[in-house]
Design a protein around this motif. Sequence first.
Motif, mmCIF file in Angstrom:
data_model
loop_
_atom_site.group_PDB
_atom_site.id
_atom_site.type_symbol
_atom_site.label_atom_id
_atom_site.label_comp_id
_atom_site.label_asym_id
_atom_site.label_seq_id
_atom_site.Cartn_x
_atom_site.Cartn_y
_atom_site.Cartn_z
ATOM 1 N N SER A 1 -4.735 7.722 1.662
ATOM 2 C CA SER A 1 -3.702 6.807 2.529
ATOM 3 C C SER A 1 -4.535 5.816 3.533
ATOM 4 C CB SER A 1 -2.727 7.701 3.343
ATOM 5 O OG SER A 1 -1.728 8.222 2.821
ATOM 6 N N LEU A 2 -5.479 6.284 4.171
ATOM 7 C CA LEU A 2 -6.116 5.444 5.227
ATOM 8 C C LEU A 2 -7.479 4.706 4.545
ATOM 9 C CD1 LEU A 2 -6.370 4.494 8.042
ATOM 10 C CD2 LEU A 2 -7.882 6.539 8.391
ATOM 11 N N ASN B 1 0.772 -1.304 -0.063
ATOM 12 C CA ASN B 1 0.229 -0.005 0.035
ATOM 13 C C ASN B 1 0.753 1.182 -0.142
ATOM 14 O OD1 ASN B 1 -2.916 -1.145 0.415
ATOM 15 N ND2 ASN B 1 -2.040 -1.898 2.203
ATOM 16 N N ASN B 2 1.121 1.648 -1.217
ATOM 17 C CA ASN B 2 2.148 2.681 -1.486
ATOM 18 C C ASN B 2 1.600 3.998 -1.785
ATOM 19 O OD1 ASN B 2 5.087 3.849 -1.931
ATOM 20 N ND2 ASN B 2 3.937 4.163 -4.142
ATOM 21 N N ALA B 3 0.265 4.008 -2.380
ATOM 22 C CA ALA B 3 -0.588 5.180 -2.946
ATOM 23 C C ALA B 3 -0.633 6.161 -1.573
ATOM 24 C CB ALA B 3 -1.718 4.915 -3.573
ATOM 25 N N GLY B 4 -0.365 7.351 -1.977
ATOM 26 C CA GLY B 4 -0.515 8.407 -1.255
ATOM 27 C C GLY B 4 -0.165 9.810 -1.659
ATOM 28 N N ILE B 5 -0.811 10.686 -1.269
ATOM 29 C CA ILE B 5 -0.816 12.174 -1.879
ATOM 30 C C ILE B 5 -0.469 13.145 -0.653
ATOM 31 C CG2 ILE B 5 -2.129 11.965 -3.923
ATOM 32 C CD1 ILE B 5 -4.457 13.261 -2.311
ATOM 33 N N ASN C 1 -9.824 15.659 3.708
ATOM 34 C CA ASN C 1 -10.374 14.618 3.044
ATOM 35 C C ASN C 1 -9.504 13.823 2.273
ATOM 36 O OD1 ASN C 1 -12.590 14.571 5.129
ATOM 37 N ND2 ASN C 1 -13.663 16.132 3.608
ATOM 38 N N SER C 2 -8.990 14.705 1.169
ATOM 39 C CA SER C 2 -8.510 13.783 0.039
ATOM 40 C C SER C 2 -7.167 13.212 0.454
ATOM 41 C CB SER C 2 -8.141 14.610 -1.205
ATOM 42 O OG SER C 2 -7.176 15.811 -0.748
#
Length: 249
Positions: A119-120, A94-98, A113-114
């Motif tokens: 991430s969560l 689980n690497n996707a993040g902003i 929120n985004s």
Amino acid sequence: MEKQPKKKYALVTGGSRGIGRAICIQLAKDSGYSILINYNHNEAAALETLKEVENAGTKGEILKFDVANAESVQKTFDGWFQKNENAVIEVVINNAGINKDGLFVWMKSEDWNSVLNTSLNGFYNVTNYLMQQMLVNKYGRIINMVSVSGLKGTAGQVNYSAAKGAVVGATKALAQEIAKRNITVNAVAPGFINSDMTAGLDEKELKKMIPVNRFGEAEEVAHLVSFLASKNASYITGEVININGGIYS
């Protein structure tokens, strides 16, 4: 008729660039898994990652979906498993993040929120779906990319720190729930790593805070993730492993 052995895959969310790309390439070199490269927007970058995975001598494919969108995640995987009935996804990164940095007092709700959704909720949407198969097969590796920000907190990143801190807690709890099924759950917490996310930072100034006196490289993080994804890491679970040049431990 003899049963065909299942084709084994590793999924990397946000795998098109930066640390995600480095992880895809390292897993291709080390693991023997076919690599599923998730992306949301940048197809060209995802195809470039795929090319590098194939150059490492491994098969791979790109999967477009937004981890924060539960419907999109479910629809994509439902369709993928229909086409790949003999497949098993044994490793989930689980690497996707902003990040949407800014002082909390002026933070807009969409920026809060985004970041948390990606991430969560992204961790929930992807892991909850794929964990069912791991439980049946009694084997799996779940590795969550968190951050030094989620452990010590970083000013200007209350949303990002909250999101990554929440994933740290989820990692420790989930590890205890499924350890008996031979599924490990760990988190990797990078510090300052050369990538798109740190491109705008003043490296010359910031490296004074780092005992090893430099930013890390995505490949260094990828080696750690690759080890945690292997059978050699079977007695490590519920851990958060810092990789930050000594800045925080």
